[in-house]
Design a protein around this motif. Structure first.
Motif, PDB file in Angstrom:
ATOM      1  N   SER A  50       0.848  -1.082   0.061  1.00  0.00           N
ATOM      2  CA  SER A  50       0.105  -0.002  -0.002  1.00  0.00           C
ATOM      3  C   SER A  50       0.843   1.464  -0.023  1.00  0.00           C
ATOM      4  O   SER A  50       0.567   2.251  -0.820  1.00  0.00           O
TER       5      SER A  50
ATOM      6  N   ASP B 205      -6.740   4.592   3.248  1.00  0.00           N
ATOM      7  CA  ASP B 205      -7.040   3.246   3.928  1.00  0.00           C
ATOM      8  C   ASP B 205      -8.467   3.506   4.494  1.00  0.00           C
ATOM      9  O   ASP B 205      -9.249   2.647   4.513  1.00  0.00           O
TER      10      ASP B 205
ATOM     11  N   SER C 259     -11.352   3.698   2.272  1.00  0.00           N
ATOM     12  CA  SER C 259     -11.607   2.492   1.678  1.00  0.00           C
ATOM     13  C   SER C 259     -12.348   1.466   2.756  1.00  0.00           C
ATOM     14  O   SER C 259     -13.188   0.817   2.145  1.00  0.00           O
TER      15      SER C 259
ATOM     16  N   GLU D 116     -16.352  -0.168   2.054  1.00  0.00           N
ATOM     17  CA  GLU D 116     -16.246  -1.424   1.682  1.00  0.00           C
ATOM     18  C   GLU D 116     -17.839  -1.974   1.281  1.00  0.00           C
ATOM     19  O   GLU D 116     -18.092  -2.734   0.482  1.00  0.00           O
TER      20      GLU D 116
ATOM     21  N   PHE E 273      -6.995   7.270  -6.915  1.00  0.00           N
ATOM     22  CA  PHE E 273      -7.856   6.240  -6.302  1.00  0.00           C
ATOM     23  C   PHE E 273      -7.798   4.861  -7.210  1.00  0.00           C
ATOM     24  O   PHE E 273      -7.399   3.827  -6.582  1.00  0.00           O
TER      25      PHE E 273
ATOM     26  N   ASP F 100      -5.646   1.328  -5.613  1.00  0.00           N
ATOM     27  CA  ASP F 100      -6.333   0.191  -5.397  1.00  0.00           C
ATOM     28  C   ASP F 100      -6.347  -0.945  -6.406  1.00  0.00           C
ATOM     29  O   ASP F 100      -5.959  -1.996  -6.105  1.00  0.00           O
ATOM     30  N   THR F 101      -6.159  -0.562  -7.825  1.00  0.00           N
ATOM     31  CA  THR F 101      -5.969  -1.671  -8.745  1.00  0.00           C
ATOM     32  C   THR F 101      -4.753  -2.267  -8.579  1.00  0.00           C
ATOM     33  O   THR F 101      -4.573  -3.456  -8.598  1.00  0.00           O
TER      34      THR F 101
ATOM     35  N   MET G 187      -3.875  -4.134  -5.004  1.00  0.00           N
ATOM     36  CA  MET G 187      -4.456  -5.362  -4.757  1.00  0.00           C
ATOM     37  C   MET G 187      -4.068  -6.468  -5.815  1.00  0.00           C
ATOM     38  O   MET G 187      -3.885  -7.626  -5.520  1.00  0.00           O
TER      39      MET G 187
ATOM     40  N   MET H 248     -15.707  -5.926  -4.773  1.00  0.00           N
ATOM     41  CA  MET H 248     -14.210  -5.792  -4.686  1.00  0.00           C
ATOM     42  C   MET H 248     -13.700  -7.301  -4.401  1.00  0.00           C
ATOM     43  O   MET H 248     -14.482  -8.452  -3.787  1.00  0.00           O
TER      44      MET H 248
END
Length: 516
Positions: free
Chosen positions: A193, A224, A227, A231, A320, A324-325, A328, A501
């Motif tokens: 991250s 974080d 996020s 969720e 973002f 995130d992409t 992960m 997700m």
């Protein structure tokens, strides 16, 4: 021949004659009955896709519950076992059409792209995006087309430079040292991250902050928090009254969103003071210059659809989506590589042959086909957004032989397309070589490989992400090797936090330096 309306009136008069009460009451009842029957007889009939029976108010929300099977897996099972590839489900009171094969996805997003290109209204997204002034959540229309076009132009222009490569080299080196200093096994999520945040911060704003920033400057913590709070779906999206007295979770999410937007806005304002066409320092410079060039045409509509607020929201989108992409995907990639040491060894051999003693560069990408194929396989097996962002139909249309009315919510099951045994041999197996030809070079990607979605609403940052991920992973594997923590069993399991997700369950790895 008598018309349906004549029959309705005759029936209504007969009913009225049998009802007690005043003539005024009779008239009201007749009017209401005529209106209702006329609506029933004349309304448009749709041949809607089949689907499971829905409970009142809650619909089929049980399909999205955290249990032993993810929502997108359940949808594909229902498609195969009972309903076919186009299924209607109800998320609360909202009717949703889901597409669960590459054939119907292609029909909708490519052959009828404009008809399925909308975005549904969602109150929380409206608040986060300052009235849908971004690219990801904005509805389909001239303003969205302009912003997407200018963002793509800026990204292509930026990729010509060496800024991303320099940022990856510097940040990966620091991250690898931190990981190697761990005394034992650890969860790599935090490192990944921070790594991705530092790289995106450099790509967008030309700055690389210290790995261990003081708390007030740790925007990664704010990211974080946002996020975590988003969720699950907000109650404010389905219960309008709560918008006047929001839940604590909604308030926390909006506070984190505003703090992050203020951070982006501050950096953009600083860039505007010194932006120069002859010295593009980062992606923000590229987007600001794209705005200035568009505004120089002096077209009112252009200036209104790409204002300063639109620039802030577009850059926030890239931030973002980019974090995130990629984080992960990297989180999944390290798990797959730790569980498949032979794949890791083959990647490292390819990297060493292409680069010698130096770090990998973007120019080496054509010589790293197995590395790229491995990332493609990670994204196929574990796409980070398995149902993509939701679509909305812009008009009455059809897909798979069924009618889909205007303004219908549409979910695209990318996971189902990439796990179809008719399209992929042993789809549950981790086999990077499936993307290589007989000579070991990258083959043409199958149309059913679509981790970034497809069509008009495909991911804007796809070109950046694919280059970035290959370079990051190659630099990491040039420096270190990863293995599962002692005694830990290899398993590929999704953390079922939401239906859109796909993060892995927490796991631990051990890292060792590579001696070359």
């Amino acid at each position: 021949m008598l018309s349906p309306s004549h029959g309705v009136l005759t029936f209504a008069k007969g009913v009225s004659n049998r009802l007690p009460g005043s003539s005024q009451t009779h008239a009201l009842l007749v009017g209401a009955l005529v209106g209702f029957l006329a609506y029933v007889l004349t309304r448009k009939r749709y041949r809607l896709p089949p689907g499971p029976w829905a409970w009142p108010l809650v619909g089929n929300l049980s399909l999205t519950r955290d249990d032993q099977e993810a929502f997108y897996v359940k949808l594909r099972r229902l498609a195969v076992e009972r309903y076919g590839p186009v299924i209607t489900v109800h998320l609360g009171t909202v009717r949703c059409v889901t597409l669960n094969s590459v054939e119907v996805i292609t029909e909708a997003l490519l052959q009828k792209g404009a008809e399925f290109a909308g975005r549904p209204y969602q109150y929380s997204l409206h608040e986060i995006s300052e009235g849908f002034k971004n690219v990801a959540f904005a509805d389909y229309g001239p303003g969205w087309k302009l912003r997407r076009k200018l963002a793509l132009q800026a990204i292509r222009h930026y990729l010509r430079g060496a800024q991303m490569e320099n940022a990856v080299h510097e940040v990966v080196a620091v991250t690898a040292d931190k990981m190697l200093s761990e005394p034992g096994a650890f969860d790599p999520k935090g490192y990944i991250s921070v790594l991705m945040f530092m790289i995106l911060d450099s790509i967008l704003f030309g700055q690389i902050k210290p790995f261990d920033c003081p708390p007030p400057e740790r925007m990664m913590d704010v990211f974080d928090q946002f996020s975590d709070e988003t969720e699950e779906r907000f109650l404010e999206d389905v219960i309008p009254l709560l918008r006047f007295c929001p839940t604590p979770r909604f308030r926390r999410a909006m506070k984190a969103s505003k703090r992050f937007s203020d951070y982006v806005r501050k950096n953009i304002e600083e860039h505007r003071k010194s932006v120069c066409p002859d010295n593009i320092r980062d992606l923000t410079d590229s987007i600001i210059l794209a705005q200035i060039e568009a505004a120089s045409a002096n077209v009112t509509e252009t200036m209104e659809e790409f204002s300063d607020t639109h620039v802030v929201r577009t850059i926030t989108d890239i931030f973002f989506a980019g974090i995130d992409t990629t984080r992960m995907t990297l989180h999944w990639a390290l798990l797959f590589l730790a569980g498949h040491p032979k794949v890791q060894t083959r990647m490292q051999a390819e990297i060493d042959a292409a680069t010698g003693p130096r770090l990998p560069q973007l120019a080496d990408k054509p010589n790293l086909p197995y590395c790229e194929a491995t990332l493609y396989e990670v994204m196929r097996l574990s796409p980070v957004a398995p149902t993509s962002l939701p679509h909305k139909t812009m008009c009455d249309t059809t897909v798979g032989g069924y009618d889909v009315p205007k303004d219908t919510l549409v979910l695209v099951n990318l996971w189902a397309a990439m796990h179809d045994p008719d399209k992929w041999e042993q789809p549950e197996e981790f086999k990077p070589e499936r993307f290589l030809d007989v000579e070991g070079q990258l083959s043409a990607r199958p149309e059913s490989w679509m981790p970034f979605s497809t069509g008009r609403r495909s991911c804007v940052g796809e070109s950046v992400v694919k280059h970035e991920l290959v370079l990051i992973l190659a630099c990491l594997l040039k420096t270190l090797s990863v293995s599962l923590a002692p005694g830990q069993e290899y398993r590929v399991t999704t953390r079922l936090v939401s239906y859109f997700m796909n993060p892995p369950l927490p796991y631990s790895i051990a890292v060792t330096p590579r001696n070359q």
